[in-house]
Scaffold this active site. Structure first.
Site, PDB file in Angstrom:
ATOM      1  N   LYS A  58      -6.538  -5.168  -1.735  1.00  0.00           N
ATOM      2  CA  LYS A  58      -5.504  -4.197  -2.861  1.00  0.00           C
ATOM      3  C   LYS A  58      -6.413  -3.466  -3.946  1.00  0.00           C
ATOM      4  CE  LYS A  58      -2.178  -1.710  -4.281  1.00  0.00           C
ATOM      5  NZ  LYS A  58      -1.728  -0.642  -3.539  1.00  0.00           N
ATOM      6  N   PHE A  74      -8.069  12.691   0.582  1.00  0.00           N
ATOM      7  CA  PHE A  74      -8.335  12.070  -0.727  1.00  0.00           C
ATOM      8  C   PHE A  74      -9.708  12.648  -1.283  1.00  0.00           C
ATOM      9  CE2 PHE A  74      -6.301   9.025  -3.415  1.00  0.00           C
ATOM     10  CZ  PHE A  74      -5.135   9.276  -2.826  1.00  0.00           C
ATOM     11  N   CYS A 117      -0.879   2.753 -10.693  1.00  0.00           N
ATOM     12  CA  CYS A 117      -1.702   1.888  -9.849  1.00  0.00           C
ATOM     13  C   CYS A 117      -3.176   2.191 -10.211  1.00  0.00           C
ATOM     14  CB  CYS A 117      -1.577   2.040  -8.444  1.00  0.00           C
ATOM     15  SG  CYS A 117       0.130   1.451  -8.026  1.00  0.00           S
ATOM     16  N   ASN A 132      -7.788   0.642  -3.736  1.00  0.00           N
ATOM     17  CA  ASN A 132      -7.084   1.700  -4.808  1.00  0.00           C
ATOM     18  C   ASN A 132      -8.434   2.005  -5.429  1.00  0.00           C
ATOM     19  OD1 ASN A 132      -4.805   1.670  -4.347  1.00  0.00           O
ATOM     20  ND2 ASN A 132      -3.908   0.508  -5.954  1.00  0.00           N
ATOM     21  N   PHE A 168       0.818  -1.273  -0.049  1.00  0.00           N
ATOM     22  CA  PHE A 168       0.058   0.026   0.134  1.00  0.00           C
ATOM     23  C   PHE A 168       0.968   1.394  -0.002  1.00  0.00           C
ATOM     24  CE2 PHE A 168      -2.520  -3.351   2.025  1.00  0.00           C
ATOM     25  CZ  PHE A 168      -3.759  -3.242   1.111  1.00  0.00           C
ATOM     26  N   LEU A 169       2.185   1.013  -0.309  1.00  0.00           N
ATOM     27  CA  LEU A 169       2.899   2.535  -0.152  1.00  0.00           C
ATOM     28  C   LEU A 169       2.527   3.403  -1.391  1.00  0.00           C
ATOM     29  CD1 LEU A 169       5.196   2.260  -2.785  1.00  0.00           C
ATOM     30  CD2 LEU A 169       6.342   0.810  -1.201  1.00  0.00           C
ATOM     31  N   LYS A 170       2.953   4.459  -0.894  1.00  0.00           N
ATOM     32  CA  LYS A 170       2.408   5.540  -2.159  1.00  0.00           C
ATOM     33  C   LYS A 170       3.821   6.098  -2.458  1.00  0.00           C
ATOM     34  CE  LYS A 170       0.453   8.266   1.141  1.00  0.00           C
ATOM     35  NZ  LYS A 170       0.302   7.472   2.465  1.00  0.00           N
ATOM     36  N   GLU A 171       3.995   6.209  -3.836  1.00  0.00           N
ATOM     37  CA  GLU A 171       5.226   6.778  -4.378  1.00  0.00           C
ATOM     38  C   GLU A 171       5.313   8.328  -3.677  1.00  0.00           C
ATOM     39  OE1 GLU A 171       5.520   6.581  -8.630  1.00  0.00           O
ATOM     40  OE2 GLU A 171       5.032   4.398  -8.553  1.00  0.00           O
TER      41      GLU A 171
END
Ligand SMILES: NC(=O)c1ccc[n+]([C@@H]2O[C@H](COP(=O)([O-])OP(=O)(O)OC[C@H]3O[C@@H](n4cnc5c(N)ncnc54)[C@H](O)[C@@H]3O)[C@@H](O)[C@H]2O)c1
Length: 438
Positions: free
Chosen positions: A210, A255, A266, A214, A155-158
């Site tokens: 996942k 968000f 993603c 998203n 679940f990491l965010k760039e």
């Protein structure tokens, strides 16, 4: 603990480095020999804040290694993570060829018990296919080696990847055996020592979690963009509406930003893949189909605003400045970025494009070459420009010196795709200003 991470992209490199930082011995594997060579030479192939130092520290400590050859390390590891790409197939479903390639290599070479963990984002049922591919290869060799499969979606965010990985909101792990659960509990314990937030579940539920996460996030963005577009038509301000609804704890503040569309590696592909999974199972994801349509429309919304600002006048020969090329700040990733759509539309209309991005210009050049001008800084980009379009909300764009920009531009027109500028300030400085949802 010895682990191998196959696929040394955003997810593989960040995960491998963070596991090494907790003391595990990690070998990152990739088929891209150039990438592995660069990593061996201390060069980090992606831009991710903090990653450079963390890789160097763990390489120096001898806990982080790089290779192109999984078979050379397989005998020494207890866990193999698969973090290879799962790009969309032609029909939108996730292409599992890399995931299954890795599984076959494992089956062809496995000699002792390992847990094979899929970290890539993969549709429900993939772990079963991974198990089958490994079993088939073991059968070809006439051997019976025990192994487990597991699912551990990432679940990491760039842009915030290290922090997300080091202190996750939660870790989701799908397992089908106590032994796999024990191995993965041990691996994740150091990250969550005070508050162990690993949610164990069955594998299909982990795989689904996942996509559901998203898709929910993409839904919030498209929903707010829809609301924003209506706000413009009825005289409301989406920023006020956001504050008003975000204060409701059932909705929450995060968000909820309107903008010029979501991109990245993603959301677009995962929304597509979930729609496809549903179609294949005789169900139609109506909400997600609309989420996708709204997003496609939103990616060209700045172009529509530009055309309206020129009130029927042709855009041919106009010079347009773009601030931001990456799909979001703090990354050089341009996959599915709004900038690519905008550049396409502007060039087709005969505009000259002058762009600046703090880190993504090399990546942009790699993708589209010299069809646009790459500028020294944000002030260089606006020279003789007929309009400035803000596409990515990098921090350095937040407080520009508008007086200098006003003098440099041919026409003082600013179109803000991320609602970061203050309309009053812009108007005081003599600009015509447009944003989203106001
Ligand atoms: N990028 C993100 O922010 C993010 C976040 C969460 C989940 N994910 C998911 O993680 C997965 C990986 O994403 P990414 O962004 O890291 O991809 P990426 O394209 O950056 O990296 C994938 C790497 O896998 C390598 N590879 C392909 N086949 C291989 C093989 N057979 N053996 C060894 N290496 C192989 C490629 O050369 C590439 O370096 C995807 O499923 C993605 O959806 C990505």
């Amino acid at each position: 603990m010895n682990i191998a991470i196959v696929g040394t992209g955003y997810v593989g490199l960040v995960s491998g480095t963070c596991f090494a930082d907790t003391g595990a011995n990690v070998t990152c594997v990739d088929v891209d020999a150039g990438k592995i060579e660069r990593l061996k030479n201390g060069e980090i192939p992606i831009y991710e804040p903090g990653l450079d130092e963390l890789v160097k520290k763990n390489v120096a400590a001898g806990r982080l290694k790089f290779t192109t050859d999984l078979t050379a390390v397989l005998d020494d590891v207890q866990i193999v993570f698969s973090a290879v790409g799962t790009p969309p197939d032609e029909d939108g479903s996730a292409d599992l060829k890399y995931v299954l390639q890795v599984a076959r290599t494992i089956g062809q070479n496995l000699n002792h018990y390992v847990v094979v963990v899929t970290k890539s984002t993969v549709p429900v049922g993939t772990a079963r296919k991974v198990r089958k591919a490994i079993e088939e290869e073991l059968a070809k060799r006439g051997v019976d080696v025990p192994f487990d499969v597991a699912s551990n979606p990432e679940f990491l965010k760039e842009g915030n990847a290290i922090k997300d990985f080091m202190s996750p909101d939660r870790v989701v792990v799908g397992v089908e055996s106590e032994q796999a659960k024990k191995v993965l509990t041990k691996l994740y314990k150091p990250f969550l020592i005070n508050n162990f937030r690993v949610i164990f579940m069955d594998i299909p539920s982990a795989e689904m979690t996942k996509y559901a996460a998203n898709s929910m996030l993409a839904t919030r963005i498209s929903f707010m963009n829809d609301i924003a577009n209506l706000c413009e038509r009825v005289g409301a301000d989406v920023n006020m509406v956001r504050a008003g609804i975000g204060a409701d704890t059932r909705i929450g503040r995060k968000f909820l930003y309107a903008g010029c569309g979501y991109g990245g590696s993603c959301f677009p592909k995962d929304v597509k893949a979930l729609i496809k999974t549903a179609d294949q199972n005789g169900y139609s994801m109506e909400v997600l189909k609309a989420v996708e349509r709204v997003n496609e429309r939103q990616k060209s919304i700045l172009f529509d605003k530009l055309k309206r600002a020129f009130d029927g006048e042709s855009l041919e020969g106009k010079t347009i400045a773009l601030w931001g090329l990456s799909f979001k700040p703090e990354t050089d990733d341009m996959r599915e970025s709004t900038a690519l759509v905008m550049i396409g539309l502007l060039l087709e209309a005969g505009c000259t494009v002058r762009a600046y991005d703090p880190v993504a210009m090399a990546e942009c050049k790699r993708r589209i070459g010299d069809s646009i001008s790459y500028c020294r800084d944000m002030y260089d980009a606006v020279l003789e420009a007929d309009a400035l379009l803000l596409l990515t909300e990098w921090k350095e764009f937040r407080l520009p010196t508008w007086g200098v920009i006003r003098k440099a531009m041919r026409r003082p027109l600013v179109i803000d795709g991320r609602n970061i500028f203050d309309s009053e300030e812009l108007e005081e400085n003599g600009f015509e200003y447009h944003c989203i949802g106001k």
